[in-house]
Design an enzyme around this catalytic site. Sequence first.
Site, PDB file in Angstrom:
ATOM      1  CG  HIS A   1      18.719  54.665  23.720  1.00  0.00           C
ATOM      2  ND1 HIS A   1      18.626  53.814  22.634  1.00  0.00           N
ATOM      3  CD2 HIS A   1      18.184  53.992  24.767  1.00  0.00           C
ATOM      4  CE1 HIS A   1      18.093  52.672  23.004  1.00  0.00           C
ATOM      5  NE2 HIS A   1      17.804  52.745  24.308  1.00  0.00           N
ATOM      6  CB  CYS A   2      13.633  57.626  24.476  1.00  0.00           C
ATOM      7  SG  CYS A   2      12.242  57.769  25.621  1.00  0.00           S
ATOM      8  N   PRO A   3      14.752  55.514  27.056  1.00  0.00           N
ATOM      9  CG  PRO A   3      14.977  55.847  29.356  1.00  0.00           C
ATOM     10  CD  PRO A   3      15.272  56.484  28.034  1.00  0.00           C
TER      11      PRO A   3
END
Length: 412
Positions: A128-130
């Site tokens: 999951h890439c912020p």
Amino acid sequence: MKFLSTFVTFENLHEVRRLCHWGPIIALSVIAICSTMAMLDSIIWYWPLDTTGGSINFIMLINWTVLILYNYFNAMFVGPGYIPLGWKPENQHDAQYLQYCRVCQGYKAPRSHHCRKCNRCVMKMDHHCPWINNCCGHLNHAYFTSFLLLAPLGCSHAAIIFIMTMYTQLYERISFGWSTVKIDMSAVRQFQPLMPFSVPAFAATLFALGLALGTTIAVGMLFFIQMKVILRNKTSIESWIEEKAKDRIQHYQTGEEFIFPYDLGGRWLNFKQVFTWSGTPKGDGIVWPVHPKCHQHTLTMEQLKQKADKRVRSQVQYQVVEDYNGACCPLSKGLQTFFRTPCTEEPRIPLSKGDIILATRGTKWWMYGDKVLNEEEMKAGDRVRGWFPRRCVEKCHYDTAANDSTSDKKVN
């Protein structure tokens, strides 16, 4: 509208809310600052548009900006692809090889994992890439990697513009401590700038240069990491599963040979699984081409073995001896705990004295585990797990299961 629908594909209108997050706000701000300052520096002070080179340079800067934003927004809004809620395999016999997701009320397809941030099971989840406020997975892996390539290239171009702008505009003021030392820039400076290169302009250019260089280094490193993932056809999560598989086999001396099923044996073959001329990756996100010695559920069966092994290894219980409010960096728990908080978006769990925790992993100052819940909470499908300070718990010096069985015998 037709042009916009082809430029960015929205699954739903509510996806626009992904922009309201610190990650996209910072990322888009950096892109805006670097691209805007590069164009202004070029036009006003370094390379005007009335020259051939200046026109080409300006077109290239616009081209970088458009390509970067195109891949960025597609990575964000196209998304990784999600397993349908309540999904079940076509062959019911295959369900025994799959994990069940209580949140999505369905089985996890091969290579999929549940993301707590997105609250869905994600196809071929890598992480999951912020910065895009979304997961990187099956459908957007190519867009995400293209963004990681284009951003450093565009920022490198911008950085050169910033350096040359300051170099050409400040050459008369540059001194290295010797009054006789001069840098002759008359050959470079052949035009009159549109406005003086003032202190605010210098500060803005220097600030943009710092952003451009930092982005080039940081995002460039991420690009090489993702290319390693793609060429091996192995996500970051799957690399961790493979490492744990080797550890399990070595620990129990089973003599098994674990072969990663999705590496097709060639980098070019693996590359073509993600990058295609159409922009859509191969496959439906559920059924995958596998190694000749493997089958569709080779990895999922290994995950089930690791899950069973995890239960065995995490039977040691910990009892909470200090209250903890779930803060990310609790100063009240000591400076070492404060400064060595895990650098992850995984949650922290509040603790109360007397709670029982099954710890599964940890560091010297923090631990990660599941809180033992009461019957009502378990029936409701709740699950509380996350990080907590190690000093808040003590290892239980008894076996709860054995203790319960002894009590039962005394009653009988």
